[in-house]
Design a protein around this motif. Structure first.
Motif, mmCIF file in Angstrom:
data_model
loop_
_atom_site.group_PDB
_atom_site.id
_atom_site.type_symbol
_atom_site.label_atom_id
_atom_site.label_comp_id
_atom_site.label_asym_id
_atom_site.label_seq_id
_atom_site.Cartn_x
_atom_site.Cartn_y
_atom_site.Cartn_z
ATOM 1 N N ALA A 20 0.826 -1.211 0.000
ATOM 2 C CA ALA A 20 0.000 0.000 0.000
ATOM 3 C C ALA A 20 0.863 1.265 0.000
ATOM 4 O O ALA A 20 0.579 2.211 -0.746
ATOM 5 C CB ALA A 20 -0.944 -0.010 1.201
ATOM 6 N N GLU A 21 1.907 1.279 0.794
ATOM 7 C CA GLU A 21 2.743 2.468 0.915
ATOM 8 C C GLU A 21 3.531 2.742 -0.367
ATOM 9 O O GLU A 21 3.603 3.880 -0.828
ATOM 10 C CB GLU A 21 3.701 2.325 2.104
ATOM 11 N N GLU A 22 4.132 1.698 -0.947
ATOM 12 C CA GLU A 22 4.938 1.903 -2.150
ATOM 13 C C GLU A 22 4.085 2.269 -3.361
ATOM 14 O O GLU A 22 4.476 3.098 -4.177
ATOM 15 C CB GLU A 22 5.806 0.674 -2.440
ATOM 16 N N LEU A 23 2.912 1.658 -3.478
ATOM 17 C CA LEU A 23 2.026 2.005 -4.591
ATOM 18 C C LEU A 23 1.559 3.450 -4.479
ATOM 19 O O LEU A 23 1.514 4.186 -5.464
ATOM 20 C CB LEU A 23 0.838 1.049 -4.660
ATOM 21 N N ARG A 24 1.220 3.877 -3.270
ATOM 22 C CA ARG A 24 0.780 5.263 -3.081
ATOM 23 C C ARG A 24 1.900 6.237 -3.407
ATOM 24 O O ARG A 24 1.694 7.248 -4.080
ATOM 25 C CB ARG A 24 0.279 5.489 -1.655
ATOM 26 N N ALA A 25 3.113 5.929 -2.950
ATOM 27 C CA ALA A 25 4.256 6.799 -3.241
ATOM 28 C C ALA A 25 4.499 6.887 -4.752
ATOM 29 O O ALA A 25 4.820 7.961 -5.273
ATOM 30 C CB ALA A 25 5.505 6.288 -2.528
ATOM 31 N N ALA A 26 4.321 5.784 -5.451
ATOM 32 C CA ALA A 26 4.477 5.787 -6.913
ATOM 33 C C ALA A 26 3.426 6.678 -7.556
ATOM 34 O O ALA A 26 3.727 7.458 -8.461
ATOM 35 C CB ALA A 26 4.388 4.365 -7.456
ATOM 36 N N LEU A 27 2.181 6.568 -7.100
ATOM 37 C CA LEU A 27 1.113 7.409 -7.651
ATOM 38 C C LEU A 27 1.380 8.887 -7.424
ATOM 39 O O LEU A 27 1.106 9.713 -8.298
ATOM 40 C CB LEU A 27 -0.241 7.028 -7.052
ATOM 41 N N VAL A 28 1.900 9.240 -6.263
ATOM 42 C CA VAL A 28 2.230 10.637 -5.978
ATOM 43 C C VAL A 28 3.190 11.164 -7.040
ATOM 44 O O VAL A 28 3.054 12.299 -7.492
ATOM 45 C CB VAL A 28 2.827 10.787 -4.558
ATOM 46 N N VAL A 35 -4.375 9.872 -6.535
ATOM 47 C CA VAL A 35 -4.132 9.580 -5.124
ATOM 48 C C VAL A 35 -5.422 9.577 -4.307
ATOM 49 O O VAL A 35 -5.622 8.707 -3.454
ATOM 50 C CB VAL A 35 -3.082 10.543 -4.524
ATOM 51 N N ALA A 36 -6.316 10.501 -4.551
ATOM 52 C CA ALA A 36 -7.575 10.545 -3.792
ATOM 53 C C ALA A 36 -8.403 9.278 -4.034
ATOM 54 O O ALA A 36 -8.958 8.702 -3.088
ATOM 55 C CB ALA A 36 -8.383 11.785 -4.153
ATOM 56 N N ALA A 37 -8.472 8.829 -5.274
ATOM 57 C CA ALA A 37 -9.204 7.587 -5.583
ATOM 58 C C ALA A 37 -8.528 6.404 -4.907
ATOM 59 O O ALA A 37 -9.203 5.524 -4.346
ATOM 60 C CB ALA A 37 -9.268 7.373 -7.085
ATOM 61 N N TYR A 38 -7.205 6.374 -4.944
ATOM 62 C CA TYR A 38 -6.449 5.313 -4.287
ATOM 63 C C TYR A 38 -6.772 5.277 -2.791
ATOM 64 O O TYR A 38 -7.077 4.216 -2.239
ATOM 65 C CB TYR A 38 -4.944 5.539 -4.504
ATOM 66 N N ASP A 39 -6.697 6.437 -2.143
ATOM 67 C CA ASP A 39 -6.960 6.505 -0.706
ATOM 68 C C ASP A 39 -8.382 6.054 -0.372
ATOM 69 O O ASP A 39 -8.596 5.314 0.602
ATOM 70 C CB ASP A 39 -6.726 7.925 -0.181
ATOM 71 N N ALA A 40 -9.351 6.478 -1.154
ATOM 72 C CA ALA A 40 -10.742 6.087 -0.906
ATOM 73 C C ALA A 40 -10.923 4.585 -1.095
ATOM 74 O O ALA A 40 -11.573 3.924 -0.266
ATOM 75 C CB ALA A 40 -11.676 6.861 -1.841
ATOM 76 N N ARG A 73 3.097 3.932 -15.342
ATOM 77 C CA ARG A 73 4.497 4.361 -15.287
ATOM 78 C C ARG A 73 5.129 4.432 -16.672
ATOM 79 O O ARG A 73 6.209 4.978 -16.842
ATOM 80 C CB ARG A 73 5.294 3.486 -14.331
ATOM 81 N N HIS A 74 4.426 3.907 -17.673
ATOM 82 C CA HIS A 74 4.818 4.034 -19.086
ATOM 83 C C HIS A 74 3.807 4.972 -19.751
ATOM 84 O O HIS A 74 2.713 4.540 -20.113
ATOM 85 C CB HIS A 74 4.755 2.679 -19.798
ATOM 86 N N PRO A 75 4.110 6.249 -19.897
ATOM 87 C CA PRO A 75 3.131 7.195 -20.444
ATOM 88 C C PRO A 75 2.553 6.783 -21.801
ATOM 89 O O PRO A 75 1.348 6.927 -22.034
ATOM 90 C CB PRO A 75 3.905 8.509 -20.551
ATOM 91 N N GLY A 76 3.383 6.256 -22.670
ATOM 92 C CA GLY A 76 2.889 5.835 -23.988
ATOM 93 C C GLY A 76 1.899 4.693 -23.889
ATOM 94 O O GLY A 76 0.878 4.671 -24.575
#
Length: 123
Positions: A20-28, A35-40, A73-76
Motif C-alpha cells: 500500500a505504501e509503495e504504490l501510493r508513493a508511486a502514484l504521488v 491519489v484521492a481515488a487510491y486513498d478512498a 508508469r509508461h506514459p505511452g
C-alpha cells in the motif's frame, strides 16, 4: 524525467512492490490526480477486510493498483490504453472490437508481468 520516459518509451519510475505504501508513493510521483481515488479505495478495502476478517479485499485492491501503476508508469502505454478504451465505447464492427480487446489484453498482460502478477489473470 529523461526524454525517452517523456515520450513513453521507458518507465518513468521503477515498478514498486505491491504494498500500500509503495504504490501510493508511486502514484504521488506519476499520477497525483489518482491519489484521492487510491486513498478512498484503500479505506473501503480495509473496512471490508476487517468486517469479513478476510484479507481478500486488500489483496484485490493491491493487485489492481499494482497493475494500474505498472501501466501508468509508461506514459505511452497508458495513453494507448486510454485511446483503446475510448474507441471500444464507439466501435460497432465485431472484428474491430476483437482487435481492441486483444490489444487491451496484451497491455494488461505485459503490465501484470512487470507488477509480478503474471501467475494471475490480468484485468
Amino acid at each position: 524525467m529523461n526524454e525517452a520516459a517523456a515520450e513513453g518509451h521507458s518507465p518513468m519510475i521503477p515498478q514498486p512492490a505491491a504494498t500500500a505504501e509503495e504504490l501510493r508513493a508511486a502514484l504521488v510521483r506519476i499520477a497525483p490526480s489518482q491519489v484521492a481515488a487510491y486513498d478512498a479505495e484503500r479505506t473501503t478495502a480495509m473496512e471490508a477486510a476487517r468486517a469479513r476478517v478476510d484479507a481478500a479485499p486488500m489483496r484485490r485492491f493491491l493487485r489492481q493498483w499494482a497493475l494500474t501503476v505498472a501501466i501508468m508508469r509508461h506514459p505511452g502505454r497508458a495513453a494507448r490504453l486510454s485511446e483503446l478504451e475510448a474507441r471500444a465505447c464507439e466501435v460497432e464492427d465485431l472484428s474491430e472490437a476483437r482487435a481492441i480487446a486483444t490489444e487491451v489484453s496484451a497491455i494488461q498482460r505485459e503490465a501484470a508481468v512487470e507488477a509480478g502478477l503474471s501467475d494471475q489473470a490480468a484485468g
